[in-house]
Design a protein around this motif. Structure first.
Motif, PDB file in Angstrom:
ATOM      1  N   LYS A  58       0.810  -1.218   0.000  1.00  0.00           N
ATOM      2  CA  LYS A  58       0.000   0.000   0.000  1.00  0.00           C
ATOM      3  C   LYS A  58       0.845   1.270   0.000  1.00  0.00           C
ATOM      4  O   LYS A  58       0.333   2.355  -0.269  1.00  0.00           O
ATOM      5  CB  LYS A  58      -0.918   0.018   1.230  1.00  0.00           C
ATOM      6  N   GLY A  59       2.127   1.145   0.340  1.00  0.00           N
ATOM      7  CA  GLY A  59       2.924   2.343   0.524  1.00  0.00           C
ATOM      8  C   GLY A  59       2.435   3.133   1.712  1.00  0.00           C
ATOM      9  O   GLY A  59       2.487   4.363   1.732  1.00  0.00           O
ATOM     10  N   ARG A  60       1.909   2.424   2.729  1.00  0.00           N
ATOM     11  CA  ARG A  60       1.308   3.068   3.896  1.00  0.00           C
ATOM     12  C   ARG A  60       2.404   3.762   4.696  1.00  0.00           C
ATOM     13  O   ARG A  60       3.421   3.166   5.016  1.00  0.00           O
ATOM     14  CB  ARG A  60       0.599   2.012   4.748  1.00  0.00           C
ATOM     15  N   PRO A  61       2.236   5.028   5.069  1.00  0.00           N
ATOM     16  CA  PRO A  61       3.334   5.790   5.648  1.00  0.00           C
ATOM     17  C   PRO A  61       3.667   5.427   7.085  1.00  0.00           C
ATOM     18  O   PRO A  61       4.714   5.802   7.574  1.00  0.00           O
ATOM     19  CB  PRO A  61       2.846   7.239   5.565  1.00  0.00           C
ATOM     20  N   SER A  62       2.785   4.737   7.797  1.00  0.00           N
ATOM     21  CA  SER A  62       3.045   4.431   9.195  1.00  0.00           C
ATOM     22  C   SER A  62       2.329   3.142   9.556  1.00  0.00           C
ATOM     23  O   SER A  62       1.386   2.736   8.888  1.00  0.00           O
ATOM     24  CB  SER A  62       2.543   5.567  10.097  1.00  0.00           C
ATOM     25  N   PHE A  63       2.820   2.493  10.613  1.00  0.00           N
ATOM     26  CA  PHE A  63       2.211   1.241  11.039  1.00  0.00           C
ATOM     27  C   PHE A  63       0.962   1.519  11.859  1.00  0.00           C
ATOM     28  O   PHE A  63       0.949   1.410  13.081  1.00  0.00           O
ATOM     29  CB  PHE A  63       3.207   0.414  11.846  1.00  0.00           C
ATOM     30  N   ASN A  64      -0.101   1.912  11.172  1.00  0.00           N
ATOM     31  CA  ASN A  64      -1.381   2.098  11.831  1.00  0.00           C
ATOM     32  C   ASN A  64      -2.033   0.733  12.063  1.00  0.00           C
ATOM     33  O   ASN A  64      -1.818  -0.201  11.294  1.00  0.00           O
ATOM     34  CB  ASN A  64      -2.303   2.962  10.978  1.00  0.00           C
ATOM     35  N   PRO A  65      -2.845   0.600  13.101  1.00  0.00           N
ATOM     36  CA  PRO A  65      -3.521  -0.675  13.337  1.00  0.00           C
ATOM     37  C   PRO A  65      -4.446  -1.028  12.176  1.00  0.00           C
ATOM     38  O   PRO A  65      -5.041  -0.157  11.550  1.00  0.00           O
ATOM     39  CB  PRO A  65      -4.317  -0.420  14.619  1.00  0.00           C
ATOM     40  N   LEU A  66      -4.554  -2.314  11.911  1.00  0.00           N
ATOM     41  CA  LEU A  66      -5.382  -2.814  10.825  1.00  0.00           C
ATOM     42  C   LEU A  66      -6.597  -3.544  11.386  1.00  0.00           C
ATOM     43  O   LEU A  66      -6.528  -4.166  12.440  1.00  0.00           O
ATOM     44  CB  LEU A  66      -4.577  -3.781   9.953  1.00  0.00           C
ATOM     45  N   ILE A  67      -7.704  -3.478  10.661  1.00  0.00           N
ATOM     46  CA  ILE A  67      -8.891  -4.232  11.045  1.00  0.00           C
ATOM     47  C   ILE A  67      -8.678  -5.702  10.693  1.00  0.00           C
ATOM     48  O   ILE A  67      -8.238  -6.030   9.590  1.00  0.00           O
ATOM     49  CB  ILE A  67     -10.126  -3.679  10.323  1.00  0.00           C
ATOM     50  N   SER A  68      -8.978  -6.577  11.642  1.00  0.00           N
ATOM     51  CA  SER A  68      -8.911  -8.015  11.399  1.00  0.00           C
ATOM     52  C   SER A  68     -10.312  -8.535  11.123  1.00  0.00           C
ATOM     53  O   SER A  68     -11.241  -8.308  11.900  1.00  0.00           O
ATOM     54  CB  SER A  68      -8.302  -8.729  12.603  1.00  0.00           C
ATOM     55  N   HIS A  69     -10.450  -9.239  10.017  1.00  0.00           N
ATOM     56  CA  HIS A  69     -11.741  -9.778   9.595  1.00  0.00           C
ATOM     57  C   HIS A  69     -11.835 -11.232  10.038  1.00  0.00           C
ATOM     58  O   HIS A  69     -10.908 -12.015   9.831  1.00  0.00           O
ATOM     59  CB  HIS A  69     -11.883  -9.667   8.083  1.00  0.00           C
ATOM     60  N   ILE A  70     -12.966 -11.579  10.661  1.00  0.00           N
ATOM     61  CA  ILE A  70     -13.152 -12.920  11.182  1.00  0.00           C
ATOM     62  C   ILE A  70     -14.421 -13.514  10.612  1.00  0.00           C
ATOM     63  O   ILE A  70     -15.252 -12.813  10.042  1.00  0.00           O
ATOM     64  CB  ILE A  70     -13.156 -12.955  12.740  1.00  0.00           C
ATOM     65  N   VAL A  71     -14.549 -14.829  10.792  1.00  0.00           N
ATOM     66  CA  VAL A  71     -15.613 -15.538  10.097  1.00  0.00           C
ATOM     67  C   VAL A  71     -16.908 -15.570  10.889  1.00  0.00           C
ATOM     68  O   VAL A  71     -17.996 -15.636  10.297  1.00  0.00           O
ATOM     69  CB  VAL A  71     -15.139 -16.958   9.727  1.00  0.00           C
ATOM     70  N   ASP A  72     -16.846 -15.535  12.231  1.00  0.00           N
ATOM     71  CA  ASP A  72     -18.067 -15.586  13.031  1.00  0.00           C
ATOM     72  C   ASP A  72     -17.791 -15.047  14.431  1.00  0.00           C
ATOM     73  O   ASP A  72     -16.643 -14.726  14.773  1.00  0.00           O
ATOM     74  CB  ASP A  72     -18.643 -17.005  13.091  1.00  0.00           C
ATOM     75  N   VAL A  73     -18.838 -14.939  15.243  1.00  0.00           N
ATOM     76  CA  VAL A  73     -18.708 -14.343  16.574  1.00  0.00           C
ATOM     77  C   VAL A  73     -17.836 -15.201  17.480  1.00  0.00           C
ATOM     78  O   VAL A  73     -17.064 -14.683  18.297  1.00  0.00           O
ATOM     79  CB  VAL A  73     -20.092 -14.099  17.202  1.00  0.00           C
ATOM     80  N   ALA A  74     -17.925 -16.522  17.344  1.00  0.00           N
ATOM     81  CA  ALA A  74     -17.077 -17.394  18.159  1.00  0.00           C
ATOM     82  C   ALA A  74     -15.602 -17.103  17.902  1.00  0.00           C
ATOM     83  O   ALA A  74     -14.795 -17.031  18.845  1.00  0.00           O
ATOM     84  CB  ALA A  74     -17.400 -18.860  17.869  1.00  0.00           C
ATOM     85  N   ALA A  75     -15.238 -16.908  16.642  1.00  0.00           N
ATOM     86  CA  ALA A  75     -13.854 -16.565  16.314  1.00  0.00           C
ATOM     87  C   ALA A  75     -13.501 -15.184  16.852  1.00  0.00           C
ATOM     88  O   ALA A  75     -12.367 -14.951  17.303  1.00  0.00           O
ATOM     89  CB  ALA A  75     -13.649 -16.609  14.800  1.00  0.00           C
ATOM     90  N   ALA A  76     -14.455 -14.254  16.810  1.00  0.00           N
ATOM     91  CA  ALA A  76     -14.205 -12.907  17.326  1.00  0.00           C
ATOM     92  C   ALA A  76     -13.911 -12.944  18.825  1.00  0.00           C
ATOM     93  O   ALA A  76     -13.047 -12.210  19.318  1.00  0.00           O
ATOM     94  CB  ALA A  76     -15.398 -12.001  17.044  1.00  0.00           C
ATOM     95  N   ARG A  77     -14.627 -13.788  19.562  1.00  0.00           N
ATOM     96  CA  ARG A  77     -14.409 -13.863  21.011  1.00  0.00           C
ATOM     97  C   ARG A  77     -13.022 -14.414  21.362  1.00  0.00           C
ATOM     98  O   ARG A  77     -12.526 -14.168  22.457  1.00  0.00           O
ATOM     99  CB  ARG A  77     -15.486 -14.729  21.662  1.00  0.00           C
ATOM    100  N   ARG A  78     -12.409 -15.139  20.446  1.00  0.00           N
ATOM    101  CA  ARG A  78     -11.036 -15.602  20.693  1.00  0.00           C
ATOM    102  C   ARG A  78     -10.019 -14.482  20.511  1.00  0.00           C
ATOM    103  O   ARG A  78      -8.883 -14.589  20.966  1.00  0.00           O
ATOM    104  CB  ARG A  78     -10.699 -16.773  19.768  1.00  0.00           C
TER     105      ARG A  78
END
Length: 326
Positions: A58-78
């Motif tokens: 991306k040529g991103r200028p700084s290490f900003n936090p990234l959104i993590s995409h998950i498959v379901d709520v059970a995975a999100a709770r982990r």
């Protein structure tokens, strides 16, 4: 150091394309895939080398936090710790264009680099079934900012992705045009008051209706780092005092090396990349800083790092860490 030009494949949206996208992600590659908002540029969120590839592509200028995409709520709770507010919002708006910023769970696998060293994580379950299939095929959370060069218009079609990233990523999964076309809404649930960090695909009023309270605005610094809490200048400030661009260790200093510059002579030295590889250095950056902190280092000499490519982002974070504190 520059990235060798890749051959970017356009994958069909059927089962074979999904399997191939998952295999690329598990191997540490980069795949752009459709969500209901925009195309995301995905890498396995547990793999810091793969996540470093996102910033490079991306040529991103700084290490900003990234959104993590998950498959379901059970995975999100982990990955994140859910309170009653998070449970209500997940029930109302997931799958969908809402990102929740939550305290990091003890079982989380999202790496330091994807979180920019924070003890929080931004999570989303996309409504796009193709996206969820790719995440499932990857076998874990997929970090995915928008699949465009940093500062460019967010991509809503495969053609938009290829216009920016052809030759810089491994594949684009062709899911046609994205129906929403704007990024997800981001809500922080890290404190007593829920805060709207970025407006997006879920309206503020709908979120406030579910929560039964109004959303506060972002605090100072969060406009520049929309998925993370805290002041920009003090982001992950280490306990140790950092001395940048050090040519050698001084008495009593630990070392954060690059390219084997320091002679340790009994001092604690961690080398971001003995071979001078900026991708390896980016992948190790946050974890090695934490390791020096955990070892009790009071003063750390940091070797010079080239201020090009991913070195620019590494140096940006180091300068913030070394900045005077209130």
């Amino acid at each position: 150091m520059t990235e060798d030009k890749r051959v970017t494949r356009l994958l069909a949206p059927g089962p074979a394309g999904i399997v191939e996208a998952g295999a690329i992600l598990r191997a540490g590659g980069l795949v752009a895939f459709p969500t209901e908002t925009v195309y995301g540029l995905g890498a396995l969120a547990s793999d810091p080398r793969a996540v470093a590839g996102i910033y490079r592509a991306k040529g991103r200028p700084s290490f900003n936090p990234l959104i993590s995409h998950i498959v379901d709520v059970a995975a999100a709770r982990r990955q994140g710790r859910f309170d009653s507010r998070a449970e209500r919002l997940a029930e109302a708006f997931w799958p969908g264009p809402l990102t929740l910023v939550l305290p990091l769970a003890p079982t989380a696998s999202v790496c330091d680099l994807a979180r920019a060293g924070l003890d929080s994580v931004g999570l989303r379950i996309p409504a796009n079934a193709l996206a969820r299939s790719v995440i499932a095929a990857a076998g874990g959370p997929v970090a995915a900012p928008s699949a465009n060069l940093s500062g460019h218009v967010s991509p809503a079609t495969p053609a938009h992705v290829l216009a920016d990233l052809d030759g810089r990523i491994d594949a684009v999964l062709n899911g046609g045009a994205c129906p929403v076309g704007v990024e997800s809404t981001i809500v922080s649930l890290l404190g007593d008051k829920p805060r709207l960090l970025r407006p997006g695909g879920v309206p503020r009023a709908a979120i406030e209706s579910v929560l039964g309270e109004s959303l506060a605005g972002a605090e100072e610094g969060e406009a520049s780092q929309p998925v993370a809490p805290g002041l920009l200048a003090s982001h992950y400030a280490p306990r140790a005092v950092l001395r940048l661009d050090a040519e050698a260790l001084r008495d009593g200093e630990a070392g954060l090396d690059f390219g084997g510059r320091f002679a340790a002579d009994g001092a604690m030295v961690l080398d971001l990349s003995p071979g001078g590889d900026l991708s390896e250095a980016a992948a190790n950056h946050f974890s090695m800083r934490r390791a020096l902190d955990a070892a009790g280092a009071a003063r750390v000499a940091v070797a010079p790092i080239p201020d090009a490519d991913l070195g620019e982002a590494i140096n940006d974070r180091l300068r913030r860490a070394a900045a005077p504190r209130p």
